[in-house]
Design an enzyme around this catalytic site. Structure first.
Site, PDB file in Angstrom:
ATOM      1  N   GLU A 105      -4.720   7.804  -3.290  1.00 35.28           N
ATOM      2  CA  GLU A 105      -5.155   6.541  -2.698  1.00 35.28           C
ATOM      3  C   GLU A 105      -5.391   5.478  -3.763  1.00 35.28           C
ATOM      4  O   GLU A 105      -5.197   4.282  -3.508  1.00 35.28           O
ATOM      5  CB  GLU A 105      -6.427   6.755  -1.876  1.00 35.28           C
ATOM      6  CG  GLU A 105      -6.824   5.586  -0.999  1.00 35.28           C
ATOM      7  CD  GLU A 105      -5.810   5.290   0.095  1.00 35.28           C
ATOM      8  OE1 GLU A 105      -5.818   4.149   0.592  1.00 35.28           O
ATOM      9  OE2 GLU A 105      -5.021   6.186   0.455  1.00 35.28           O
ATOM     10  N   HIS A 115       0.828  -1.204   0.000  1.00 32.98           N
ATOM     11  CA  HIS A 115       0.000   0.000   0.000  1.00 32.98           C
ATOM     12  C   HIS A 115       0.864   1.256   0.000  1.00 32.98           C
ATOM     13  O   HIS A 115       0.693   2.142  -0.850  1.00 32.98           O
ATOM     14  CB  HIS A 115      -0.907  -0.036   1.235  1.00 32.98           C
ATOM     15  CG  HIS A 115      -1.826   1.142   1.340  1.00 32.98           C
ATOM     16  ND1 HIS A 115      -3.147   1.090   0.943  1.00 32.98           N
ATOM     17  CD2 HIS A 115      -1.632   2.401   1.793  1.00 32.98           C
ATOM     18  CE1 HIS A 115      -3.712   2.269   1.145  1.00 32.98           C
ATOM     19  NE2 HIS A 115      -2.811   3.089   1.670  1.00 32.98           N
ATOM     20  N   GLU A 116       1.798   1.337   0.941  1.00 31.95           N
ATOM     21  CA  GLU A 116       2.599   2.552   1.062  1.00 31.95           C
ATOM     22  C   GLU A 116       3.577   2.698  -0.104  1.00 31.95           C
ATOM     23  O   GLU A 116       3.896   3.821  -0.513  1.00 31.95           O
ATOM     24  CB  GLU A 116       3.349   2.558   2.396  1.00 31.95           C
ATOM     25  CG  GLU A 116       2.461   2.454   3.629  1.00 31.95           C
ATOM     26  CD  GLU A 116       1.374   3.518   3.701  1.00 31.95           C
ATOM     27  OE1 GLU A 116       1.496   4.568   3.043  1.00 31.95           O
ATOM     28  OE2 GLU A 116       0.374   3.287   4.430  1.00 31.95           O
ATOM     29  N   HIS A 170       1.805   4.531  -2.830  1.00 32.07           N
ATOM     30  CA  HIS A 170       1.833   5.979  -2.606  1.00 32.07           C
ATOM     31  C   HIS A 170       3.165   6.578  -3.063  1.00 32.07           C
ATOM     32  O   HIS A 170       3.211   7.600  -3.748  1.00 32.07           O
ATOM     33  CB  HIS A 170       1.628   6.287  -1.122  1.00 32.07           C
ATOM     34  CG  HIS A 170       0.208   6.242  -0.664  1.00 32.07           C
ATOM     35  ND1 HIS A 170      -0.792   6.999  -1.243  1.00 32.07           N
ATOM     36  CD2 HIS A 170      -0.386   5.547   0.351  1.00 32.07           C
ATOM     37  CE1 HIS A 170      -1.937   6.769  -0.615  1.00 32.07           C
ATOM     38  NE2 HIS A 170      -1.723   5.895   0.348  1.00 32.07           N
TER      39      HIS A 170
END
Length: 503
Positions: A296, A265-266, A269
């Site tokens: 997101e 997820h990160e 980003h």
């Protein structure tokens, strides 16, 4: 061709502001990752000073004069470049006009209050007592309403805060989108199968998890030459400069998959931020991220559409088995894959599966919208939260830590942030569907070679390198050929539930 002197002077001042904003980000990153707990009070003052200083520069007469002279000099710019400069000043002026309405002392007070609130929230969560957090939350809510009043609104105060994260979004429109989505989600949730994690009966050391997790960013395309992975209480990512992207995760010996998906997820980003930094004129107002919904979408795409795909795990499974010191008899591929795509109602948002996750977001959106609009009071939050969890998920909240205190966002003053998570899920599904239509054979590259470059190249071209050149609706339409819509998210979730139910 050299830029007119007025444009150079403006850009030089803009980049000074940007540099100090990045310094503030360094202070924040350090406070979450490295700083001893007792340093928080003074750190809050440091961050507040930086915030106040950059605000003063942003709204000050010197910067305003430089911008006016720069706009006047656009007649000297070649016609082929003029539209981009006009877009840049449009974006800049919109942000400046909003900032001009906020007094410097308010910006400093808001920054200092929210930085102090983090420690209060963490202690209250530890002690499972919302009442310990309610007083400072009252202050943050009051400051947030004051912010809305300073900036002004035509519909409701919450729209002002929402606009800070998702430009031009309206709460009434999002509410309708979410209500329609909720109607589709509830029957999917009820029909989705649950498969227990094969890790539920074993422990996996932090060291073994860390070994695997450190493989993931470079695998997806984020080199450790420009990034680093650390540990924090709440996983996050941040950009501290052109070639300095930071991500964090957290490790649970009983749930190693959470750290893996946290890193995926990160990393998503930070891949977006790294792509923005590749734009030729970085840094400029047009090389900032477009919206948090778009931001997101990048993390969700790598976490879900990629990270929960069969092709991804066909590549990663043998590596996981090796790094964790297991055999295929210990954990089979089928059991692992089914559990990764399993659905189970959960009280905790960050532990929620991809099917139920959006119900957690809809719940938060509804509560914080009513809170900012003055329809409910801070003291009523635990009871209201618990009743909505019961209504939407059929679960009973036992204490405030697993209920209203579970998220960090309100302690940061992040009202309007939560709906961007579901918008990101909507955008990510639409983006990935467009990528699939345009790209053949990608599954083979994912599964056999661990090569995700075709996807990253598509995202760089369609999303990352576009910066703020377009608005959100235009970006989604140009990348996918359709206006933003939730049908691809629904299709994706239905398909995934059907797939794991028939394995």
């Amino acid at each position: 061709m050299a830029l007119p002197k007025a444009l150079e002077n403006y850009r030089q001042f803009y980049r000074k502001i940007k540099t100090f904003q990045d310094i503030g980000s360094v202070l924040h990153w350090d406070s979450e990752v490295m700083m001893p707990p007792s340093g928080r009070e003074y750190r809050a003052k440091q961050i507040a000073e930086i915030s106040g200083l950059t605000h003063e520069w942003t709204v000050g007469p010197e910067y305003k004069d430089l911008i006016e002279k720069a706009v006047q000099s656009l007649s000297e710019v070649p016609q082929t470049q003029k539209s981009l400069w006009e877009r840049e000043f449009s974006v800049l002026e919109d942000e400046r006009k909003k900032a001009e309405k906020l007094p410097a002392e308010f910006v400093t007070e808001f920054s200092e209050t929210t930085n102090l609130a983090h420690a209060v929230w963490a202690e209250a969560k530890k002690n499972q007592k919302f009442s310990d957090f309610s007083e400072i939350l009252e202050k943050i809510v009051g400051l947030s309403r004051k912010q809305a009043d300073y900036i002004g609104y035509t519909t409701e105060p919450y729209d002002v805060l929402l606009d800070s994260y998702e430009k031009d979004a309206k709460a009434s429109e999002i509410d309708q989108l979410f209500q329609d989505l909720k109607k589709e989600l509830v029957p999917i949730v009820e029909s989705a199968p649950y498969f227990e994690s094969p890790f539920s009966s074993r422990t996996t050391s932090k060291e073994k998890q860390e070994k695997l997790c450190k493989r993931l960013p470079p695998l997806l395309g984020l080199s450790f030459d420009v990034s680093r992975l650390d540990v924090s209480h709440h996983p996050f990512s941040t950009s501290l400069g052109k070639a300095d992207k930071r991500i964090t995760t957290r490790y649970s010996e009983s749930d190693p998959l959470s750290s893996i998906f946290g890193v995926l997820h990160e990393t998503g980003h930070s891949l977006y931020e790294a792509g923005l930094s590749e734009i030729e004129d970085w840094p400029s107002p047009l090389t900032e991220f477009l919206s948090l919904g778009i931001h997101e979408s990048q993390s969700r795409l790598w976490e879900n559409q990629v990270g929960r795909s069969r092709s991804f795990w066909e590549f990663l499974y043998p590596i996981l088995i090796s790094d964790f010191g297991l055999t295929e008899k210990d954990i089979s591929f089928t059991d692992l894959y089914k559990s990764i795509n399993s659905t189970k109602k959960s009280k905790i948002r960050v532990e929620a599966d991809q099917v139920t996750y959006n119900l957690h977001i809809i719940l938060r959106f509804e509560i914080e919208r009513d809170l900012i609009n003055g329809k409910i009071k801070v003291k009523d939050l635990p009871e209201l939260w618990n009743s909505k969890v019961k209504e939407y998920l059929g679960l009973k909240i036992e204490n405030d830590s697993e209920g209203v205190l579970q998220d960090i966002h309100w302690s940061m003053g992040g009202f309007g942030y939560f709906p961007t998570y579901t918008l990101g899920n909507i955008f990510s599904s639409q983006f990935f569907a467009a990528f699939e239509k345009e790209t053949s054979g990608y599954q083979n590259s994912f599964a056999k070679d661990g090569d995700f470059s075709s996807l990253l190249k598509w995202l760089r071209s369609k999303i990352h390198h576009q910066g703020k050149i377009q608005d959100v609706n235009s970006l989604v339409s140009s990348a996918t050929g359709e206006s933003p819509n939730a049908k691809y998210l629904i299709q994706y979730l239905k398909s995934k539930v059907s797939e794991v139910g028939t394995i």
